[in-house]
Design a protein around this motif. Sequence first.
Motif, PDB file in Angstrom:
ATOM      1  N   ILE A 122      12.172   4.759   2.261  1.00 50.26           N
ATOM      2  CA  ILE A 122      13.115   3.702   1.864  1.00 50.26           C
ATOM      3  C   ILE A 122      12.579   2.942   0.662  1.00 50.26           C
ATOM      4  CG2 ILE A 122      14.154   1.519   2.594  1.00 50.26           C
ATOM      5  CD1 ILE A 122      14.264   2.708   5.451  1.00 50.26           C
ATOM      6  N   PHE A 123      11.296   2.611   0.700  1.00 51.89           N
ATOM      7  CA  PHE A 123      10.669   1.923  -0.429  1.00 51.89           C
ATOM      8  C   PHE A 123      10.792   2.762  -1.705  1.00 51.89           C
ATOM      9  CE2 PHE A 123       6.735   1.448  -2.994  1.00 51.89           C
ATOM     10  CZ  PHE A 123       6.959   0.161  -3.465  1.00 51.89           C
ATOM     11  N   THR A 124      10.584   4.068  -1.579  1.00 54.10           N
ATOM     12  CA  THR A 124      10.658   4.957  -2.730  1.00 54.10           C
ATOM     13  C   THR A 124      12.064   5.007  -3.308  1.00 54.10           C
ATOM     14  OG1 THR A 124       8.861   6.325  -1.860  1.00 54.10           O
ATOM     15  CG2 THR A 124      10.305   7.341  -3.489  1.00 54.10           C
ATOM     16  N   ILE A 125      13.054   5.077  -2.447  1.00 53.35           N
ATOM     17  CA  ILE A 125      14.440   5.143  -2.909  1.00 53.35           C
ATOM     18  C   ILE A 125      14.850   3.835  -3.568  1.00 53.35           C
ATOM     19  CG2 ILE A 125      16.835   5.324  -2.112  1.00 53.35           C
ATOM     20  CD1 ILE A 125      15.777   7.294   0.033  1.00 53.35           C
ATOM     21  N   VAL A 126      14.475   2.713  -2.958  1.00 53.23           N
ATOM     22  CA  VAL A 126      14.799   1.400  -3.546  1.00 53.23           C
ATOM     23  C   VAL A 126      14.136   1.254  -4.912  1.00 53.23           C
ATOM     24  CG1 VAL A 126      14.467  -1.091  -3.286  1.00 53.23           C
ATOM     25  CG2 VAL A 126      15.193   0.292  -1.326  1.00 53.23           C
ATOM     26  N   ALA A 127      12.914   1.804  -5.046  1.00 46.52           N
ATOM     27  CA  ALA A 127      12.173   1.717  -6.311  1.00 46.52           C
ATOM     28  C   ALA A 127      12.586   2.810  -7.295  1.00 46.52           C
ATOM     29  CB  ALA A 127      10.677   1.812  -6.034  1.00 46.52           C
ATOM     30  N   ASP A 128      13.635   3.569  -6.964  1.00 45.43           N
ATOM     31  CA  ASP A 128      14.126   4.634  -7.833  1.00 45.43           C
ATOM     32  C   ASP A 128      13.016   5.648  -8.145  1.00 45.43           C
ATOM     33  OD1 ASP A 128      16.114   5.977  -9.219  1.00 45.43           O
ATOM     34  OD2 ASP A 128      15.714   4.931 -11.104  1.00 45.43           O
ATOM     35  N   PHE A 129      12.196   5.925  -7.135  1.00 44.36           N
ATOM     36  CA  PHE A 129      11.138   6.935  -7.182  1.00 44.36           C
ATOM     37  C   PHE A 129       9.952   6.534  -8.071  1.00 44.36           C
ATOM     38  CE2 PHE A 129      14.847   9.212  -5.728  1.00 44.36           C
ATOM     39  CZ  PHE A 129      14.346  10.014  -4.725  1.00 44.36           C
ATOM     40  N   ASN A 130       9.927   5.317  -8.536  1.00 45.65           N
ATOM     41  CA  ASN A 130       8.786   4.831  -9.328  1.00 45.65           C
ATOM     42  C   ASN A 130       7.812   4.105  -8.397  1.00 45.65           C
ATOM     43  OD1 ASN A 130       9.809   5.708 -11.918  1.00 45.65           O
ATOM     44  ND2 ASN A 130      11.278   4.009 -11.797  1.00 45.65           N
ATOM     45  N   VAL A 131       6.973   4.891  -7.729  1.00 41.58           N
ATOM     46  CA  VAL A 131       6.071   4.331  -6.730  1.00 41.58           C
ATOM     47  C   VAL A 131       4.637   4.722  -7.059  1.00 41.58           C
ATOM     48  CG1 VAL A 131       7.799   4.278  -4.897  1.00 41.58           C
ATOM     49  CG2 VAL A 131       6.429   6.346  -5.245  1.00 41.58           C
ATOM     50  N   PRO A 132       3.642   3.982  -6.531  1.00 44.75           N
ATOM     51  CA  PRO A 132       2.232   4.311  -6.788  1.00 44.75           C
ATOM     52  C   PRO A 132       1.843   5.669  -6.220  1.00 44.75           C
ATOM     53  CG  PRO A 132       2.468   2.086  -5.902  1.00 44.75           C
ATOM     54  CD  PRO A 132       3.801   2.736  -5.757  1.00 44.75           C
ATOM     55  N   ALA A 133       0.754   6.189  -6.726  1.00 42.06           N
ATOM     56  CA  ALA A 133       0.263   7.495  -6.278  1.00 42.06           C
ATOM     57  C   ALA A 133      -0.065   7.479  -4.785  1.00 42.06           C
ATOM     58  CB  ALA A 133      -0.971   7.884  -7.087  1.00 42.06           C
ATOM     59  N   ALA A 134      -0.553   6.347  -4.264  1.00 41.40           N
ATOM     60  CA  ALA A 134      -0.906   6.267  -2.844  1.00 41.40           C
ATOM     61  C   ALA A 134       0.314   6.518  -1.953  1.00 41.40           C
ATOM     62  CB  ALA A 134      -1.509   4.899  -2.537  1.00 41.40           C
ATOM     63  N   VAL A 135       1.458   6.025  -2.371  1.00 42.96           N
ATOM     64  CA  VAL A 135       2.693   6.248  -1.601  1.00 42.96           C
ATOM     65  C   VAL A 135       3.054   7.727  -1.625  1.00 42.96           C
ATOM     66  CG1 VAL A 135       5.165   5.739  -1.475  1.00 42.96           C
ATOM     67  CG2 VAL A 135       3.530   3.912  -2.007  1.00 42.96           C
TER      68      VAL A 135
END
Length: 219
Positions: free
Chosen positions: A180-193
């Motif tokens: 959900i976090f990834t989708i909300v962030a439009d796939f711009n997430v840290p490498a750890a995620v």
Amino acid sequence: MTASGAALALLALLEAVREHWTMMFVWLGVALVIDGIDGPLARRFGVPDVLPDWSGDTLDLVVDFLTYVFVPAYAIMASKLLLPIAGPLVGIAIVMSGALYFADRRMKTDDNHFRGFPALWNAAAFYLLLLKPSPGVATLVLAVFVILTFVPFHTLHPLRTLRWRPLTLVLIGVWAVLAIFTIVADFNVPAAVKIALCAIGGYVLFSDLVVRTYSRITS
């Protein structure tokens, strides 16, 4: 409730045509939630006895094919992340192998595992957009998963497999939050995620294979 998944598949497809990947996954995510709760509700309220002329199992397979296979196959083809020549061929292979998988009476084992890669092409599309590998690598990996559809190794059912079920449920919960976090962030997430999402996906797909292989080696 189950039939509403078909409507959600249509909404997801419309977003995919517009290349609005975030909204596509929102609709597919809602469909995934419905798919997780409609079966228990049907059993709880005795729907097969109340509506004996309607096959919930057949309806569920139809809707699952749309949300797990057909719409994601279109998204994978339209993502421009595969080799141009191979893209349509991979899409065709996905929908054909997915159709055959859902028609296979052996798709689920007696101990609540899936047999082979369980046509999770919505997840494959998610990871493709998350990782954005080179076109050659992406095409090769997806082709391998098409082949794995017919390989009789066992993969976990996230809710029903009894082995390590508490751990599995915790990991699925973590995966859902991160997704959900990834989708909300439009796939711009840290490498750890990304690493955590990949690790949990690997656990679901291959942990049973690792355990069985280890048991054979040590026995």
